[in-house]
Design a protein around this motif. Structure first.
Motif, PDB file in Angstrom:
ATOM      1  N   THR A 111       0.741  -1.244   0.031  1.00 49.81           N
ATOM      2  CA  THR A 111       0.056   0.035   0.092  1.00 49.81           C
ATOM      3  C   THR A 111       1.108   1.432   0.069  1.00 49.81           C
ATOM      4  O   THR A 111       2.043   1.103   0.126  1.00 49.81           O
ATOM      5  CB  THR A 111      -0.918   0.058   1.341  1.00 49.81           C
ATOM      6  OG1 THR A 111      -0.071  -0.179   2.475  1.00 49.81           O
ATOM      7  CG2 THR A 111      -1.738  -1.083   1.282  1.00 49.81           C
ATOM      8  N   ASP A 112       0.519   2.232  -0.339  1.00 52.19           N
ATOM      9  CA  ASP A 112       0.971   3.636  -0.486  1.00 52.19           C
ATOM     10  C   ASP A 112       1.573   4.021   0.846  1.00 52.19           C
ATOM     11  O   ASP A 112       2.546   4.852   0.813  1.00 52.19           O
ATOM     12  CB  ASP A 112       0.063   4.928  -1.034  1.00 52.19           C
ATOM     13  CG  ASP A 112      -0.317   4.425  -2.529  1.00 52.19           C
ATOM     14  OD1 ASP A 112      -1.366   5.062  -2.761  1.00 52.19           O
ATOM     15  OD2 ASP A 112       0.421   3.830  -3.041  1.00 52.19           O
ATOM     16  N   ASP A 113       0.993   3.717   2.002  1.00 55.33           N
ATOM     17  CA  ASP A 113       1.600   4.155   3.393  1.00 55.33           C
ATOM     18  C   ASP A 113       2.915   3.012   3.900  1.00 55.33           C
ATOM     19  O   ASP A 113       3.324   3.301   4.943  1.00 55.33           O
ATOM     20  CB  ASP A 113       0.643   4.169   4.381  1.00 55.33           C
ATOM     21  CG  ASP A 113      -0.001   2.654   4.533  1.00 55.33           C
ATOM     22  OD1 ASP A 113      -0.996   2.508   5.341  1.00 55.33           O
ATOM     23  OD2 ASP A 113       0.519   1.728   3.972  1.00 55.33           O
ATOM     24  N   GLY A 114       3.170   2.337   2.822  1.00 55.05           N
ATOM     25  CA  GLY A 114       4.311   1.311   3.185  1.00 55.05           C
ATOM     26  C   GLY A 114       3.982   0.133   4.063  1.00 55.05           C
ATOM     27  O   GLY A 114       4.693  -0.762   4.100  1.00 55.05           O
ATOM     28  N   ASN A 115       2.701  -0.142   4.450  1.00 55.90           N
ATOM     29  CA  ASN A 115       2.143  -1.391   4.781  1.00 55.90           C
ATOM     30  C   ASN A 115       2.047  -2.342   3.650  1.00 55.90           C
ATOM     31  O   ASN A 115       1.849  -1.880   2.629  1.00 55.90           O
ATOM     32  CB  ASN A 115       0.951  -1.119   5.522  1.00 55.90           C
ATOM     33  CG  ASN A 115       1.275  -0.684   7.021  1.00 55.90           C
ATOM     34  OD1 ASN A 115       2.327  -0.893   7.533  1.00 55.90           O
ATOM     35  ND2 ASN A 115       0.139   0.429   7.646  1.00 55.90           N
ATOM     36  N   VAL A 116       1.941  -3.646   4.288  1.00 56.73           N
ATOM     37  CA  VAL A 116       1.463  -4.785   3.033  1.00 56.73           C
ATOM     38  C   VAL A 116       0.222  -5.432   3.580  1.00 56.73           C
ATOM     39  O   VAL A 116       0.198  -5.517   4.861  1.00 56.73           O
ATOM     40  CB  VAL A 116       2.645  -5.679   2.997  1.00 56.73           C
ATOM     41  CG1 VAL A 116       2.332  -6.434   1.927  1.00 56.73           C
ATOM     42  CG2 VAL A 116       3.915  -4.745   2.781  1.00 56.73           C
ATOM     43  N   THR A 117      -0.580  -5.486   2.765  1.00 56.45           N
ATOM     44  CA  THR A 117      -1.814  -6.416   3.123  1.00 56.45           C
ATOM     45  C   THR A 117      -1.663  -7.603   2.111  1.00 56.45           C
ATOM     46  O   THR A 117      -1.398  -7.649   1.000  1.00 56.45           O
ATOM     47  CB  THR A 117      -3.151  -5.643   2.547  1.00 56.45           C
ATOM     48  OG1 THR A 117      -3.368  -4.391   3.303  1.00 56.45           O
ATOM     49  CG2 THR A 117      -4.728  -6.713   2.709  1.00 56.45           C
ATOM     50  N   VAL A 118      -1.725  -8.801   3.044  1.00 57.10           N
ATOM     51  CA  VAL A 118      -1.539 -10.114   2.525  1.00 57.10           C
ATOM     52  C   VAL A 118      -3.039 -10.939   2.496  1.00 57.10           C
ATOM     53  O   VAL A 118      -3.551 -10.838   3.350  1.00 57.10           O
ATOM     54  CB  VAL A 118      -0.527 -10.941   3.008  1.00 57.10           C
ATOM     55  CG1 VAL A 118      -0.442 -12.099   2.326  1.00 57.10           C
ATOM     56  CG2 VAL A 118       0.732 -10.292   3.222  1.00 57.10           C
ATOM     57  N   ASP A 119      -3.520 -11.560   1.171  1.00 55.64           N
ATOM     58  CA  ASP A 119      -4.480 -12.241   1.046  1.00 55.64           C
ATOM     59  C   ASP A 119      -4.016 -13.617   1.332  1.00 55.64           C
ATOM     60  O   ASP A 119      -3.304 -14.291   0.722  1.00 55.64           O
ATOM     61  CB  ASP A 119      -5.030 -12.205  -0.500  1.00 55.64           C
ATOM     62  CG  ASP A 119      -6.270 -13.292  -0.359  1.00 55.64           C
ATOM     63  OD1 ASP A 119      -7.042 -13.023  -1.356  1.00 55.64           O
ATOM     64  OD2 ASP A 119      -6.258 -14.053   0.440  1.00 55.64           O
ATOM     65  N   MET A 120      -4.088 -14.020   2.674  1.00 57.28           N
ATOM     66  CA  MET A 120      -3.684 -15.302   3.344  1.00 57.28           C
ATOM     67  C   MET A 120      -4.360 -16.613   2.947  1.00 57.28           C
ATOM     68  O   MET A 120      -3.989 -17.764   3.319  1.00 57.28           O
ATOM     69  CB  MET A 120      -3.449 -15.258   4.826  1.00 57.28           C
ATOM     70  CG  MET A 120      -2.736 -14.114   5.284  1.00 57.28           C
ATOM     71  SD  MET A 120      -0.822 -14.449   4.903  1.00 57.28           S
ATOM     72  CE  MET A 120      -0.499 -15.833   5.896  1.00 57.28           C
ATOM     73  N   GLY A 121      -5.434 -16.243   2.098  1.00 56.36           N
ATOM     74  CA  GLY A 121      -6.137 -17.594   1.849  1.00 56.36           C
ATOM     75  C   GLY A 121      -7.241 -17.758   2.884  1.00 56.36           C
ATOM     76  O   GLY A 121      -7.262 -17.217   3.837  1.00 56.36           O
ATOM     77  N   ALA A 122      -8.165 -18.918   2.412  1.00 51.63           N
ATOM     78  CA  ALA A 122      -9.151 -19.459   3.529  1.00 51.63           C
ATOM     79  C   ALA A 122      -8.611 -19.989   4.601  1.00 51.63           C
ATOM     80  O   ALA A 122      -7.615 -20.970   4.411  1.00 51.63           O
ATOM     81  CB  ALA A 122     -10.416 -20.011   2.737  1.00 51.63           C
ATOM     82  N   PRO A 123      -9.078 -19.900   5.761  1.00 53.54           N
ATOM     83  CA  PRO A 123      -8.552 -20.944   6.835  1.00 53.54           C
ATOM     84  C   PRO A 123      -9.121 -22.181   6.645  1.00 53.54           C
ATOM     85  O   PRO A 123      -9.936 -22.426   5.836  1.00 53.54           O
ATOM     86  CB  PRO A 123      -9.311 -20.164   8.111  1.00 53.54           C
ATOM     87  CG  PRO A 123     -10.467 -19.694   7.732  1.00 53.54           C
ATOM     88  CD  PRO A 123     -10.144 -19.329   6.389  1.00 53.54           C
ATOM     89  N   VAL A 266      -8.700 -14.522   4.405  1.00 56.28           N
ATOM     90  CA  VAL A 266      -8.191 -13.803   5.627  1.00 56.28           C
ATOM     91  C   VAL A 266      -7.464 -12.960   5.364  1.00 56.28           C
ATOM     92  O   VAL A 266      -6.238 -13.192   4.575  1.00 56.28           O
ATOM     93  CB  VAL A 266      -7.499 -14.913   6.602  1.00 56.28           C
ATOM     94  CG1 VAL A 266      -7.096 -14.114   8.021  1.00 56.28           C
ATOM     95  CG2 VAL A 266      -8.417 -16.060   6.967  1.00 56.28           C
ATOM     96  N   LEU A 267      -7.648 -11.603   5.392  1.00 52.50           N
ATOM     97  CA  LEU A 267      -6.628 -10.430   4.986  1.00 52.50           C
ATOM     98  C   LEU A 267      -5.966  -9.889   6.098  1.00 52.50           C
ATOM     99  O   LEU A 267      -6.400  -9.472   7.094  1.00 52.50           O
ATOM    100  CB  LEU A 267      -7.390  -9.116   4.352  1.00 52.50           C
ATOM    101  CG  LEU A 267      -8.493  -9.776   3.269  1.00 52.50           C
ATOM    102  CD1 LEU A 267      -9.002  -8.481   2.600  1.00 52.50           C
ATOM    103  CD2 LEU A 267      -7.642 -10.208   2.062  1.00 52.50           C
ATOM    104  N   MET A 268      -4.348  -9.794   6.074  1.00 46.99           N
ATOM    105  CA  MET A 268      -3.592  -9.501   7.149  1.00 46.99           C
ATOM    106  C   MET A 268      -2.689  -8.098   6.720  1.00 46.99           C
ATOM    107  O   MET A 268      -2.420  -8.154   5.473  1.00 46.99           O
ATOM    108  CB  MET A 268      -2.512 -10.468   7.497  1.00 46.99           C
ATOM    109  CG  MET A 268      -1.441  -9.971   8.455  1.00 46.99           C
ATOM    110  SD  MET A 268       0.009 -11.357   8.465  1.00 46.99           S
ATOM    111  CE  MET A 268       0.495 -11.257   6.802  1.00 46.99           C
ATOM    112  N   THR A 269      -2.953  -6.879   7.521  1.00 42.60           N
ATOM    113  CA  THR A 269      -2.333  -5.799   7.104  1.00 42.60           C
ATOM    114  C   THR A 269      -1.292  -5.437   8.345  1.00 42.60           C
ATOM    115  O   THR A 269      -1.704  -5.583   9.415  1.00 42.60           O
ATOM    116  CB  THR A 269      -3.186  -4.793   6.949  1.00 42.60           C
ATOM    117  OG1 THR A 269      -4.066  -5.030   5.899  1.00 42.60           O
ATOM    118  CG2 THR A 269      -2.477  -3.460   6.627  1.00 42.60           C
TER     119      THR A 269
END
Ligand code: API
Length: 282
Positions: A111-123, A266-269
């Protein structure tokens, strides 16, 4: 042999990151354990290596090795550092980065703020796929302890996989939880045939938890991305939490979102930091 690497961390969960596209290191469990040693080596919780993709939709393959030398299927904090690494090293200019892992394809979004969002897939909650030995699927498994710990002869856990196995235990105060004793006993419990990561979760409110994780193959770490995902999924499916959820770990906070459907991703940021560049000569 000369090997260039980058030392990185995600909320204090730290990594040795290697460009395995332009280098061909020989990775043996013994070497990884030597490099992981915080006194005689470089020191890290996991080693991450970038390799060419193995499926048509991926830009890279992302491999993960614990400090004990074991190769594993997923690492959430590492995924964010992986995204930062391939961009900083000019291996890609893409901000949406699909990568192959031992547990399947995941997508990293810088993302533009330097963070990263990961789509980790379904549990994954089917016991045989975690893997976990159980007669039927549940959200509360009773596990007998080989020897009493903190006066307990058994413990209730939720068990699930985020591409790697997790046991989640509810505690009233994470600061007082017997993380090392109970974590190491459950990590190697016979009902987890591939061992397991053990999360100790206390609920602050329906959108906030505190979490400590005793990681498989590394011991307690300052943060665990897949552990944060597993704890939030467990809380939501047990009706205790709502999405999104802030996960406060010893090393900092992650944001986890999950819509609640079994096939929902599951989305992790969170952040990813580079600490230093290094060169190994052996
Ligand atoms: N110890 C884990 C791998 C690293 C996971 C953790 N560092 C994360 O951020 O998800 C396992 O054996 O499955």
């Amino acid at each position: 042999m000369t090997l260039h690497f980058t030392k990185m961390h995600g909320l204090g969960n730290d990594f040795m990151v290697i460009d395995g596209i332009h280098q061909s290191p020989v990775l043996t469990p013994e070497r990884i354990r030597q490099w992981a040693d915080r006194h005689f080596g470089i020191g890290f919780d996991q080693l991450l290596i970038v390799e060419p993709p193995t499926t048509p939709n991926a830009l890279f393959t992302y491999r993960i090795f614990n400090a004990d030398g074991s190769e594993v299927g997923q690492c959430g904090n590492g995924a964010r550092c992986f995204a930062r690494f391939v961009l900083d090293k000019g291996l890609t200019t893409e901000r949406d980065i699909p990568v192959d892992t031992k547990s399947g394809l995941i997508t990293l979004h810088v993302t533009d703020d330097g963070n990263v969002t990961v789509d980790m897939g379904a549990p994954i909650t089917e016991p045989s796929r975690i893997p976990f030995i159980a007669d039927e699927a549940s959200t509360a498994y009773r596990i007998a302890l080989p020897t009493p710990i903190a006066g307990q002869t058994e413990v209730i856990v939720d068990a699930l996989s985020m591409g790697n196995p997790h046991a989640v235990i509810d505690v009233t105060d994470v600061d007082r939880a017997p993380v090392d004793l109970l974590g190491s006993a459950i990590e190697r419990h016979a009902r987890f045939p591939e061992r397991v990561n053990v999360g100790f979760m206390s609920i602050v409110d329906r959108h906030t938890i505190r979490l400590r994780v005793f990681e498989r193959g590394a011991g307690e770490t300052l943060a665990c991305g897949t552990g944060a995902c597993a704890a939030v999924v467990s809380g939501i499916r047990r009706g205790l939490l709502d999405s999104p959820c802030q996960v406060d770990l010893p090393g900092g906070s992650l944001s986890i979102a999950w819509a609640g459907a079994t096939d929902a991703p599951v989305l992790m940021t969170g952040p990813a930091q580079t600490v230093f560049e290094g060169t190994l000569t052996e």
